[in-house]
Design a protein around this motif. Structure first.
Motif, PDB file in Angstrom:
ATOM      1  N   GLU A   1       0.953  -1.141  -0.123  1.00  0.00           N
ATOM      2  CA  GLU A   1       0.056   0.016   0.156  1.00  0.00           C
ATOM      3  C   GLU A   1       0.987   1.192  -0.071  1.00  0.00           C
ATOM      4  O   GLU A   1       0.461   2.114  -0.648  1.00  0.00           O
ATOM      5  CB  GLU A   1      -0.942  -0.072   1.284  1.00  0.00           C
ATOM      6  CG  GLU A   1      -1.750   1.084   1.196  1.00  0.00           C
ATOM      7  CD  GLU A   1      -2.986   0.978   0.240  1.00  0.00           C
ATOM      8  OE1 GLU A   1      -3.520   2.196  -0.006  1.00  0.00           O
ATOM      9  OE2 GLU A   1      -3.225  -0.184  -0.492  1.00  0.00           O
ATOM     10  N   ILE A   2       1.992   1.428   0.791  1.00  0.00           N
ATOM     11  CA  ILE A   2       2.907   2.508   0.713  1.00  0.00           C
ATOM     12  C   ILE A   2       3.592   2.729  -0.579  1.00  0.00           C
ATOM     13  O   ILE A   2       3.654   3.782  -1.140  1.00  0.00           O
ATOM     14  CB  ILE A   2       4.000   2.013   1.796  1.00  0.00           C
ATOM     15  CG1 ILE A   2       3.391   2.412   3.239  1.00  0.00           C
ATOM     16  CG2 ILE A   2       5.206   3.296   1.623  1.00  0.00           C
ATOM     17  CD1 ILE A   2       4.309   2.128   4.314  1.00  0.00           C
ATOM     18  N   ARG A   3       3.975   1.546  -1.256  1.00  0.00           N
ATOM     19  CA  ARG A   3       4.267   1.644  -2.478  1.00  0.00           C
ATOM     20  C   ARG A   3       3.508   2.251  -3.460  1.00  0.00           C
ATOM     21  O   ARG A   3       3.686   3.171  -4.385  1.00  0.00           O
ATOM     22  CB  ARG A   3       4.920   0.333  -3.077  1.00  0.00           C
ATOM     23  CG  ARG A   3       6.046  -0.042  -2.334  1.00  0.00           C
ATOM     24  CD  ARG A   3       6.693  -1.517  -3.121  1.00  0.00           C
ATOM     25  NE  ARG A   3       7.885  -1.847  -2.316  1.00  0.00           N
ATOM     26  CZ  ARG A   3       8.242  -3.168  -2.381  1.00  0.00           C
ATOM     27  NH1 ARG A   3       7.422  -4.111  -2.665  1.00  0.00           N
ATOM     28  NH2 ARG A   3       9.403  -3.272  -1.713  1.00  0.00           N
ATOM     29  N   LEU A   4       2.236   1.881  -3.399  1.00  0.00           N
ATOM     30  CA  LEU A   4       1.164   2.259  -4.316  1.00  0.00           C
ATOM     31  C   LEU A   4       0.894   3.731  -4.081  1.00  0.00           C
ATOM     32  O   LEU A   4       0.816   4.520  -4.932  1.00  0.00           O
ATOM     33  CB  LEU A   4      -0.090   1.453  -4.125  1.00  0.00           C
ATOM     34  CG  LEU A   4      -1.370   2.022  -5.096  1.00  0.00           C
ATOM     35  CD1 LEU A   4      -0.945   1.668  -6.476  1.00  0.00           C
ATOM     36  CD2 LEU A   4      -2.612   1.121  -4.556  1.00  0.00           C
ATOM     37  N   LEU A   5       0.781   4.043  -2.894  1.00  0.00           N
ATOM     38  CA  LEU A   5       0.485   5.592  -2.707  1.00  0.00           C
ATOM     39  C   LEU A   5       1.675   6.337  -2.799  1.00  0.00           C
ATOM     40  O   LEU A   5       1.239   7.550  -3.245  1.00  0.00           O
ATOM     41  CB  LEU A   5       0.098   5.547  -0.990  1.00  0.00           C
ATOM     42  CG  LEU A   5      -1.215   4.941  -0.717  1.00  0.00           C
ATOM     43  CD1 LEU A   5      -1.576   4.813   0.822  1.00  0.00           C
ATOM     44  CD2 LEU A   5      -2.344   5.816  -1.335  1.00  0.00           C
ATOM     45  N   ALA A   6       2.934   5.923  -2.657  1.00  0.00           N
ATOM     46  CA  ALA A   6       4.107   6.589  -2.963  1.00  0.00           C
ATOM     47  C   ALA A   6       4.048   6.993  -4.685  1.00  0.00           C
ATOM     48  O   ALA A   6       4.387   8.143  -5.038  1.00  0.00           O
ATOM     49  CB  ALA A   6       5.233   5.978  -2.489  1.00  0.00           C
ATOM     50  N   HIS A   7       3.658   5.928  -5.255  1.00  0.00           N
ATOM     51  CA  HIS A   7       3.587   6.150  -6.793  1.00  0.00           C
ATOM     52  C   HIS A   7       2.677   7.175  -7.034  1.00  0.00           C
ATOM     53  O   HIS A   7       2.747   8.121  -7.946  1.00  0.00           O
ATOM     54  CB  HIS A   7       3.374   4.780  -7.582  1.00  0.00           C
ATOM     55  CG  HIS A   7       3.088   4.872  -9.007  1.00  0.00           C
ATOM     56  ND1 HIS A   7       4.187   5.077  -9.793  1.00  0.00           N
ATOM     57  CD2 HIS A   7       1.940   4.930  -9.794  1.00  0.00           C
ATOM     58  CE1 HIS A   7       3.669   5.592 -10.976  1.00  0.00           C
ATOM     59  NE2 HIS A   7       2.379   5.351 -10.853  1.00  0.00           N
ATOM     60  N   ASN A   8       1.447   7.003  -6.548  1.00  0.00           N
ATOM     61  CA  ASN A   8       0.345   8.163  -6.893  1.00  0.00           C
ATOM     62  C   ASN A   8       0.561   9.337  -6.440  1.00  0.00           C
ATOM     63  O   ASN A   8       0.289  10.407  -7.220  1.00  0.00           O
ATOM     64  CB  ASN A   8      -1.280   7.567  -6.124  1.00  0.00           C
ATOM     65  CG  ASN A   8      -1.624   6.301  -6.906  1.00  0.00           C
ATOM     66  OD1 ASN A   8      -0.976   5.755  -7.874  1.00  0.00           O
ATOM     67  ND2 ASN A   8      -2.428   5.749  -6.140  1.00  0.00           N
ATOM     68  N   THR A   9       1.361   9.519  -5.272  1.00  0.00           N
ATOM     69  CA  THR A   9       1.719  10.800  -4.531  1.00  0.00           C
ATOM     70  C   THR A   9       2.716  11.407  -5.546  1.00  0.00           C
ATOM     71  O   THR A   9       2.755  12.660  -5.981  1.00  0.00           O
ATOM     72  CB  THR A   9       2.259  10.745  -3.361  1.00  0.00           C
ATOM     73  OG1 THR A   9       1.338  10.113  -2.380  1.00  0.00           O
ATOM     74  CG2 THR A   9       2.532  12.049  -2.870  1.00  0.00           C
ATOM     75  N   SER A  10       3.484  10.764  -6.230  1.00  0.00           N
ATOM     76  CA  SER A  10       4.503  11.096  -7.238  1.00  0.00           C
ATOM     77  C   SER A  10       4.034  11.493  -8.436  1.00  0.00           C
ATOM     78  O   SER A  10       4.408  12.546  -9.021  1.00  0.00           O
ATOM     79  CB  SER A  10       5.573  10.118  -7.317  1.00  0.00           C
ATOM     80  OG  SER A  10       6.507  10.530  -8.287  1.00  0.00           O
TER      81      SER A  10
END
Length: 194
Positions: free
Chosen positions: A112-121
């Motif tokens: 989930e952190i990876r997915l949210l980090a990608h979306n935030t980027s």
């Protein structure tokens, strides 16, 4: 009314900018539009990023988020995550989104952190390509203005000859003003974009 009556120093500056805009010819309108759109997008990006840059509570949010992830703090997590989601910027809403879900395993949390980090980027970089295009477009419009100014100059030479420099000054002035304006807009946009 004179420029002094219209506002003193600001009136003089406004008169100068207005005369320069008119002397630059038809290409000055698109140059101005490119500058306004680019600076709006830059301001919007800095405004959102400013929510993170000027916030002094990075460590506090991180510490509270880690504590809220514990199963025993479920009620606290919901309220805390809602508060984070409502904050301006990218950092706090990122943690707020992480706290929205319940995770059974550490792998789920990491995914989930990876997915949210990608979306935030993606959100952070959303307008960067457009700003880069606008930074490239401004000097090209200035070059177009140079060409139109020189065409005007050659039309005057063809019609009246080159004996009167006053007649030639308008086209040459248009060429130089548009080049200068395109570059003056492109430099800050390009620097702020990077």
């Amino acid at each position: 009314p004179s420029s002094r009556e219209r506002g003193g120093g600001f009136g003089v500056i406004f008169d100068f900018l207005y005369r320069t805009f008119l002397e630059g010819g038809v290409v000055m309108g698109p140059i101005l539009c490119v500058g306004m759109v680019a600076f709006y997008l830059l301001f919007e990006g800095f405004w959102k990023l400013g929510g993170d840059l000027y916030r002094r509570d990075f460590e506090t949010i991180t510490r509270q988020s880690m504590r809220a992830l514990r199963p025993s703090h479920r009620e606290e997590r919901e309220q805390f995550s809602q508060n984070l989601l409502e904050k301006r910027g990218y950092f706090a809403p990122f943690f707020g989104a992480i706290l929205q879900k319940n995770y059974r395993t550490q792998e789920e949390l990491v995914q989930e952190i990876r997915l949210l980090a990608h979306n935030t980027s993606v959100k952070m970089n959303r307008n960067l390509q457009m700003i880069g295009v606008l930074a490239t477009t401004a000097p090209l419009l200035g070059l177009l203005g140079t060409v139109t100014g020189m065409v005007t100059t050659f039309e005057i030479i063809t019609e009246y000859g080159n004996g009167n420099p006053v007649l030639l000054a308008g086209g040459i002035s248009e060429a130089l003003i548009t080049t200068q304006s395109g570059l003056l807009i492109a430099f800050p946009i390009l620097l702020l974009h990077n």
